[in-house]
Design an enzyme around this catalytic site. Structure first.
Site, mmCIF file in Angstrom:
data_model
loop_
_atom_site.group_PDB
_atom_site.id
_atom_site.type_symbol
_atom_site.label_atom_id
_atom_site.label_comp_id
_atom_site.label_asym_id
_atom_site.label_seq_id
_atom_site.Cartn_x
_atom_site.Cartn_y
_atom_site.Cartn_z
ATOM 1 N N ASN A 179 0.859 -1.176 -0.371
ATOM 2 C CA ASN A 179 -0.163 -0.274 -0.080
ATOM 3 C C ASN A 179 0.929 1.021 -0.020
ATOM 4 O O ASN A 179 1.278 1.734 0.909
ATOM 5 C CB ASN A 179 -0.823 0.099 1.566
ATOM 6 C CG ASN A 179 -1.624 1.150 1.519
ATOM 7 O OD1 ASN A 179 -1.642 1.745 0.273
ATOM 8 N ND2 ASN A 179 -2.666 0.943 2.562
ATOM 9 N N ARG A 230 -2.402 -2.210 -3.113
ATOM 10 C CA ARG A 230 -4.043 -1.477 -2.726
ATOM 11 C C ARG A 230 -3.620 -0.093 -3.988
ATOM 12 O O ARG A 230 -2.702 0.942 -3.468
ATOM 13 C CB ARG A 230 -4.372 -0.894 -1.675
ATOM 14 C CG ARG A 230 -5.393 -0.506 -1.034
ATOM 15 C CD ARG A 230 -5.537 -0.420 -0.265
ATOM 16 N NE ARG A 230 -6.577 0.137 0.274
ATOM 17 C CZ ARG A 230 -7.126 0.631 1.488
ATOM 18 N NH1 ARG A 230 -6.374 0.792 2.994
ATOM 19 N NH2 ARG A 230 -8.705 1.495 1.087
ATOM 20 N N HIS A 271 -13.512 2.592 -0.107
ATOM 21 C CA HIS A 271 -13.523 1.115 0.667
ATOM 22 C C HIS A 271 -14.178 0.128 -0.066
ATOM 23 O O HIS A 271 -14.438 -0.750 0.912
ATOM 24 C CB HIS A 271 -14.168 2.085 1.557
ATOM 25 C CG HIS A 271 -13.066 2.782 2.682
ATOM 26 N ND1 HIS A 271 -14.606 3.512 3.748
ATOM 27 C CD2 HIS A 271 -12.375 3.247 3.448
ATOM 28 C CE1 HIS A 271 -13.647 4.240 4.237
ATOM 29 N NE2 HIS A 271 -12.515 4.443 3.969
ATOM 30 N N ARG A 300 -12.152 14.814 8.928
ATOM 31 C CA ARG A 300 -12.699 14.909 7.740
ATOM 32 C C ARG A 300 -14.503 15.286 7.950
ATOM 33 O O ARG A 300 -15.065 14.475 8.575
ATOM 34 C CB ARG A 300 -12.720 14.443 6.211
ATOM 35 C CG ARG A 300 -11.583 13.708 5.582
ATOM 36 C CD ARG A 300 -11.938 12.998 4.232
ATOM 37 N NE ARG A 300 -10.700 12.138 4.056
ATOM 38 C CZ ARG A 300 -10.212 10.492 4.292
ATOM 39 N NH1 ARG A 300 -11.489 9.921 4.272
ATOM 40 N NH2 ARG A 300 -9.206 10.312 3.882
ATOM 41 N N GLU A 307 -9.593 -6.546 4.296
ATOM 42 C CA GLU A 307 -8.889 -5.985 3.060
ATOM 43 C C GLU A 307 -7.233 -6.378 2.492
ATOM 44 O O GLU A 307 -7.732 -7.099 1.301
ATOM 45 C CB GLU A 307 -8.710 -4.007 3.038
ATOM 46 C CG GLU A 307 -9.655 -3.892 2.557
ATOM 47 C CD GLU A 307 -8.997 -3.056 3.791
ATOM 48 O OE1 GLU A 307 -9.580 -3.446 4.896
ATOM 49 O OE2 GLU A 307 -10.145 -1.817 3.939
#
Ligand code: AMP
Length: 403
Positions: free
Chosen positions: A7, A90, A179, A240, A384
């Site tokens: 990733n 990823r 996601h 956020r 994941e």
């Protein structure tokens, strides 16, 4: 037969090595602070030993140090890099160019390059990681697994913004959602837990971590999700803001003279739970302080859960009802308090949870619904990386893992 999962972010590379025979991972780590000075590599090997060392500062050099560390008998399961049969990356934004994971070729890299304006921070870092890994492990198949592809099944009514069509047609301004790898994994596990085919299930999946989003998954396909063209839209997150009147952005620029960079930083890095609570973005701290009477933390918790509730209702409405509500990621999996707040007064949506089952936090898949409730409420730890390994083996035409 090892599969390396990478990733590559703008300042870090997270990695995990999977044994494809039994789908277990014994080696993982991170190269952090790349390009910031003080960059370091931390690797935890099969015997649980962790090693930390300073590294030099570019992505290419970080990957070289990482591959050397993978061969160190102290920390790694590898005796030769030849044991790595494939690499799964990823990848953040596949735009409309990718509707599923892809075996990396020159053409795929070119298409990903075209998606850079949609994710100007993430895609260039993903691309650098892919190019450098191809250079360092020539001939080893590599696969890109995108966060966006799962939501490419959304209909236009869910993905189009109500602005003139040319912004979509020329500049690809639309909702994409993120996601996706997590949603895909969790939806498959939920169907397995319920012993039903995904095709027969309508699920609302709440992925509540530092980044938060929700997806309406009808018959195994995403038909709506809360994140938009970027991960800023939708739920309140760690830092956020989630949904906000676009007029606020105009106000900040026009009346307060804030620049694009300042507004970007405000909404992505200083808002959400952090901005509301003033106590950081860790939900554990916020719930503790809210319970101790801190009004800002209580408000942060209230706004957070209220927004999730609104989206649970919207997702159920989008599917004409729902059979399962699923919680995953850091907060969804571990916070009994948040799940309890979310289920309060949701019997109108046939959601009722069992208080005792909700309190148990074993880090394992479980059904926390009230015995008599129609809608099954499930808690499922996300994975994941496992999904990335499965896609990588499939696309690299390697023997699928057993079990
Ligand atoms: P993730 O992005 O999935 O790693 O999730 C990170 C978020 O999960 C942070 O806001 C953490 O505070 C939160 N989290 C982790 N453990 C717990 C817990 N036991 N209770 C509440 N929140 C938690």
């Amino acid at each position: 037969m090892q599969v390396l999962v990478l990733n590559c972010g703008s300042s870090s590379i997270k990695f995990e090595l999977y044994d494809a025979h039994d789908m277990t991972s014994r080696t993982h780590g991170i190269v952090a602070k790349i390009g910031e000075g003080g960059a370091y590599l931390e690797i935890t090997g099969p015997r649980g030993r962790t090693r930390r060392e300073r590294v030099v500062a570019t992505h290419a050099e970080a990957l070289e140090t990482l591959f050397a560390a993978l061969l160190d008998p102290e920390t790694s399961a590898l005796s030769s890099l030849d044991e790595i049969v494939a690499v799964g990356h990823r990848a953040v934004h596949g735009g409309e160019s990718f509707v599923e994971s892809a075996l990396i070729t020159d053409e795929v890299l070119t298409k990903m390059q075209e998606c850079v304006p949609l994710a100007p921070l993430h895609n260039p870092a993903n691309l650098t990681g892919m190019r450098e890994t191809r250079r360092l492990l020539p001939g080893v198949p590599q696969v890109a697994v995108f966060d966006t592809t799962f939501h490419q099944t959304m209909p236009p009514r869910a993905y189009r913004y109500a602005i003139p069509a040319r912004y979509y047609e020329t500049h690809h301004v639309r909702r994409y959602g993120f996601h996706g790898t997590s949603f895909r994994y969790v939806a498959a596990r939920a169907a397995a837990m319920l012993a039903q085919d995904q095709a027969d299930l309508r699920m609302v999946v709440c992925r509540l971590g530092n980044g938060c989003s929700i997806a309406a998954i009808d018959g195994g396909r995403s038909i709506d999700t809360s994140m938009g063209m970027t991960p800023l839209e939708g739920l309140v997150m760690g830092t956020r803001s989630g949904d906000i009147d676009a007029g606020v952005v105009l106000f900040l620029q026009r009346e307060l003279g804030m620049s694009v960079t300042e507004v970007d930083h405000l909404l992505n890095e200083e808002s959400g739970l952090l901005g509301l609570s003033g106590a950081g973005n860790d939900m554990r701290v916020i719930t503790q302080r809210a319970e101790a009477g801190d009004p800002a933390c209580a408000l942060a918790l209230d706004v957070f859960t209220y927004r999730v509730k609104e989206y649970i209702g919207a997702s159920a409405a989008a599917m004409g009802g729902h059979d399962a509500l699923v919680f995953t990621a850091g907060i969804g999996e571990h916070s009994a308090r948040v799940r309890q707040m979310l289920s309060t007064r949701l019997s109108v949506l046939r959601i009722e949870i069992d208080e005792d089952a909700n309190r148990e936090t074993h880090g394992v898949e479980r059904d926390i619904s009230d015995l008599g409730a129609d809608v099954r409420v499930l808690v499922i730890p996300t994975d994941e990386e496992r999904m990335i390994v499965e896609d990588t083996l499939r696309l690299a035409s390697l023997v699928p893992a057993a079990g």
